[in-house]
Design a protein around this motif. Structure first.
Motif, PDB file in Angstrom:
ATOM      1  N   SER A 161       0.852  -1.204   0.000  1.00 49.70           N
ATOM      2  CA  SER A 161       0.000   0.000   0.000  1.00 49.70           C
ATOM      3  C   SER A 161       0.883   1.247   0.000  1.00 49.70           C
ATOM      4  O   SER A 161       2.050   1.186   0.407  1.00 49.70           O
ATOM      5  N   TYR A 177      -5.838  -2.775   0.427  1.00 42.78           N
ATOM      6  CA  TYR A 177      -5.132  -2.374  -0.793  1.00 42.78           C
ATOM      7  C   TYR A 177      -4.518  -3.603  -1.481  1.00 42.78           C
ATOM      8  O   TYR A 177      -4.619  -3.764  -2.704  1.00 42.78           O
ATOM      9  N   HIS A 205       3.063   3.179  -6.821  1.00 40.49           N
ATOM     10  CA  HIS A 205       2.016   2.978  -5.808  1.00 40.49           C
ATOM     11  C   HIS A 205       1.596   4.307  -5.191  1.00 40.49           C
ATOM     12  O   HIS A 205       0.414   4.538  -4.905  1.00 40.49           O
ATOM     13  N   LEU A 232      -8.286   0.088  -4.270  1.00 39.83           N
ATOM     14  CA  LEU A 232      -6.947   0.596  -4.570  1.00 39.83           C
ATOM     15  C   LEU A 232      -6.848   2.105  -4.412  1.00 39.83           C
ATOM     16  O   LEU A 232      -5.959   2.742  -4.991  1.00 39.83           O
ATOM     17  N   ARG A 239     -10.943   3.781   0.898  1.00 36.45           N
ATOM     18  CA  ARG A 239     -11.067   2.350   0.572  1.00 36.45           C
ATOM     19  C   ARG A 239     -12.242   1.745   1.348  1.00 36.45           C
ATOM     20  O   ARG A 239     -12.888   2.400   2.164  1.00 36.45           O
TER      21      ARG A 239
END
Length: 753
Positions: A161, A177, A205, A232, A239
């Motif tokens: 993440s 994630y 990321h 994501l 999230r």
């Protein structure tokens, strides 16, 4: 971070997976303390879709974790296979699988445990197609530290993440994630961010948006895309706030796409997976796992590829039977029993399994009998070491009786050594009997030795000594008879003389002693004639007996044995009569390499004059008057050799080595060494040759072919026959020039003809 091995729990009889922590991590005390705490937390997890942790410990500085072993393949392996054919799992299957994983992750979160390394390689697909979450190796307790002591983030970079990459504080939403990354990879075949370096991937990321349009199929259901986007999100607050929330969203889609064709496809996929797992297990030699997968396939769908399934089952059962038979042949019956149980469990033909089980039982019984026979053999060896030869033979007979149909090899020659020991004892008794004048007893003992142990050597020529003793006794009897005969003749002559005188002269009184017989080697001088006193008669009728003087000497009997020829000159040595016991040579000096002067045979008389300085040679004269040296052990004489004067003659003969006496040779066939050819026509056997005497260095030959030497020890040699008896000649030559030859007869053995 670790390496995982498959192993077997010997106590619980089950397969387990053992994870060995890399040594470079165990050098960090802080890591070990945190890992032990977190491992204890993982061990408390009990969920159908999370691998169980049984134990965590260390042995000699090696830290390990014992976990549940689940047969199957990882999701990463399944994705690689799909990528080879450029195919994807059906959407309903993806939705079902991800919803199940979300349930397992949510359960771990409920126990305040964060996985931190969710990825396809840590998701196992079992033989039923069910996903199992595993490897909590970098898991942490919620609220615990995020980094190691060196500041390095934990996890796999492609599934990290943004907050984990940046080293910020993390919570359970970091796993959300990672779940989104796994879902994205199931839909596209690869993670969203890849690159040439770890830094590039980590930068993506944090800073790049998810490439949905570039990598995902246009037919991807919109609802599934929404779940991917939300999972994501860069900001954890955007999230799903729990794995359970994500699982509910997936199941809403599952209900929409739950169609019959999808279910059928999933069923076929599971059946294909089972068959593939069985095939892989067979190829790797795990026949038990192969049969277990086929049995599960048969239970779930008996109509799925029945011919291929039957062929694979037959191959696995055949391999298991061969393994069982191999273990039986090697005496590993416990291992053979494992395979026999597998055969009985999975084979449609119980006769083959029963035959293996019966062979195992017979093998165990034979093994137990062999152990008993080995014990008896060891006891026999103990008796042999204690010189209890009869006890050793009795134990060998008991062993043969107990052996039954087992051919037990006398590998250390207990029987031969026992008989040799008994024969040695009898031989010593025979020597004692002969020395004490009991030749018949000595000969009877030797005959017993020959009957029981035909190959036993007559080392001291006992039979010849008995024969010599008998000849000596016969000569003594002849001498006594001769002396007695002469005495009888003298006595009769005296009686006749007196009787004749009585007829022509007046009676004389009978002397108290008529004649004196003196056996001597020296002539006895006759006394001169002396008148005897006159006895006067007192009555007329009786004449006076008067001894009449005469010039004739008084009769005296003497016996003189025939002497051996002597030299013209008087000998300076004392002379003793002796007898030769073996054919021998008389040498000019006390050495077998000296000039040979004469030969003497058994029972030839000789005169002993002196001895050599060593005492092993005697200086003698034979019947022809030849004087020289003869080896002392070949002369029969009861006198004291040490009392003889010493006589040495210097020899001019050049010798290479000194002799220790006449050469002797033992030659016999070794028991228990017969080997028959497989064809049954020919055979071989080992023979034993052992020389003594000479100068101690020998060359051995068999049928004039050298087989050993020069050596100072015995030798063995394998003789060969094409099928008939073996008749051969063994010989030995010592370095002092002596040669001795023996013949050997070996009967033809029974080679199963």
């Amino acid at each position: 971070m670790s390496t995982v091995y498959q192993a077997t729990d010997l106590n619980l009889k089950r397969d387990v997976a053992i994870k060995i922590i890399h040594p470079h991590l165990t050098d960090n005390p802080e890591f070990l303390q945190r890992f032990e705490q977190e491992a204890a937390s993982v061990a408390r997890l009990r969920h159908a879709h999370i691998t169980k942790v049984f134990d965590f410990n260390q042995e000699k500085g090696v830290y390990y974790m014992v976990m549940e072993y689940i047969a199957g393949e990882t999701l990463a392996e399944k994705l690689r296979e799909l990528n080879k054919t450029k195919s994807r799992l059906p959407y309903p299957e993806i939705i079902r699988m991800m919803a199940t994983i979300c349930d397992a992750v949510d359960y771990a979160h409920q126990t305040r445990l964060i996985h931190r390394d969710i990825k396809p390689a840590n998701i196992l697909i079992d033989l039923l197609g069910e996903p199992i979450l595993m490897d909590f190796g970098v898991a942490k307790m919620i609220g615990g530290s995020t980094h190691t002591s060196t500041g390095a983030a934990m996890g796999t970079v492609a599934y990290m993440s943004p907050e984990l990459v940046q080293g910020r504080g993390i919570d359970h939403r970091t796993d959300i994630y990672s779940l989104g990354i796994v879902l994205y990879e199931l839909l596209s075949g690869a993670p969203p961010f890849t690159g040439d370096s770890t830094y590039e991937i980590m930068h993506s990321h944090v800073n790049r948006q998810i490439p949905l349009a570039d990598n995902l199929d246009a037919a991807t259901p919109p609802g599934l895309l929404d779940i991917v986007k939300k999972a994501l999100a860069k900001n954890p607050d955007d999230r799903f706030q729990s794995a359970a929330e994500m699982a509910n969203a997936l199941r809403q889609l599952q209900r929409i796409y739950a169609q019959d064709d999808a279910s059928a496809a999933r069923h076929l996929s599971r059946m294909a997976g089972l068959f593939q797992a069985a095939d892989v297990a067979y190829a790797s030699g795990d026949y038990a796992a192969c049969l277990a997968r086929l049995a599960e396939l048969q239970r779930r769908d008996a109509d799925y590829q029945p011919e291929q399934t039957a062929v694979l089952r037959h191959q696995a059962l055949t391999a298991i039977q061969q393994m069982a038979e191999q273990h039986i042949a090697n005496g590993r019956f416990d291992q053979a029993e494992i395979y026999a149980k597998l055969m009985r469990e999975y084979t449609p033909n119980p006769e083959s399994a029963n035959a293996i089980i019966q062979a195992i039982e017979s093998g165990k019984q034979r093994q137990e009998r062999m152990a008993h026979l080995d014990d008896l053999y060891e006891e026999a060896l103990t008796k042999l070491r204690d010189s209890d030869y009869n006890g050793a033979l009795q134990l060998w007979n008991d062993l043969q009786t107990a052996a039954g149909d087992i051919e037990y090899i006398d590998r250390l020659q207990v029987v031969r050594r026992a008989w040799d020991g008994i024969s040695n004892e009898r031989y010593k008794k025979a020597q004692t009997a002969l020395a004490e004048g009991r030749p018949d007893e000595a000969l009877a003992l030797w005959r017993t030795i020959q009957a029981d142990n035909p190959g036993f050597p007559d080392r001291e020529n006992l039979e010849e000594q008995v024969a010599i003793f008998a000849v000596q006794q016969k000569r003594q009897r002849q001498i006594l008879l001769a002396i007695g005969g002469v005495a009888a003749i003298v006595l009769v002559s005296a009686i006749l003389i007196f009787a004749f005188r009585g007829q022509n002269e007046e009676p004389v009184t009978t002397p108290d002693v008529l004649a004196v017989i003196v056996p001597t080697d020296t002539a006895v001088p006759t006394p001169s004639a002396t008148p005897l006193p006159t006895a006067t008669a007192t009555t007329a009728p009786t004449a006076t007996a008067t001894a009449v003087p005469t010039d004739t000497p008084t009769a005296t009997a003497t016996f003189t044995p025939t002497p051996l020829p002597t030299n013209e000159a008087a000998s300076p040595f004392p002379e003793y009569l002796a007898t030769v016991t073996e054919p021998s040579s008389i040498y000019a000096a006390p050495s077998s390499s000296a000039t040979e002067l004469a030969l003497v045979r058994i029972d030839d008389p000789i005169v002993i004059l002196a001895r050599s300085s060593s005492g092993t040679w005697l200086y003698v004269r034979n019947a022809s008057g030849v004087t020289g040296y003869i080896f002392g052990e070949r002369v029969l004489w009861d006198g004291d050799r040490n009392s003889l004067p010493v006589h040495n003659t210097t020899t001019t003969t050049t010798t290479t080595s000194a002799s220790a006496g006449p050469l002797e040779l033992d030659l016999w066939a070794l028991p228990g060494t017969i080997k028959c050819n497989t064809s049954g026509s020919g055979w071989t056997q080992q023979i034993y040759m052992n020389a003594r005497g000479g100068n101690g260095r020998y060359i051995y030959k068999w049928n004039d072919q050298q087989i050993a030497g020069p050596t100072n020890s015995s030798t063995t040699y394998t003789v060969t026959s094409g099928g008939s008896v073996i008749i051969g000649t063994g010989s030995v030559t010592s370095a002092d020039g002596q040669t001795l030859t023996r013949q050997l007869f070996i009967p033809r053995p029974n080679c199963g003809e």
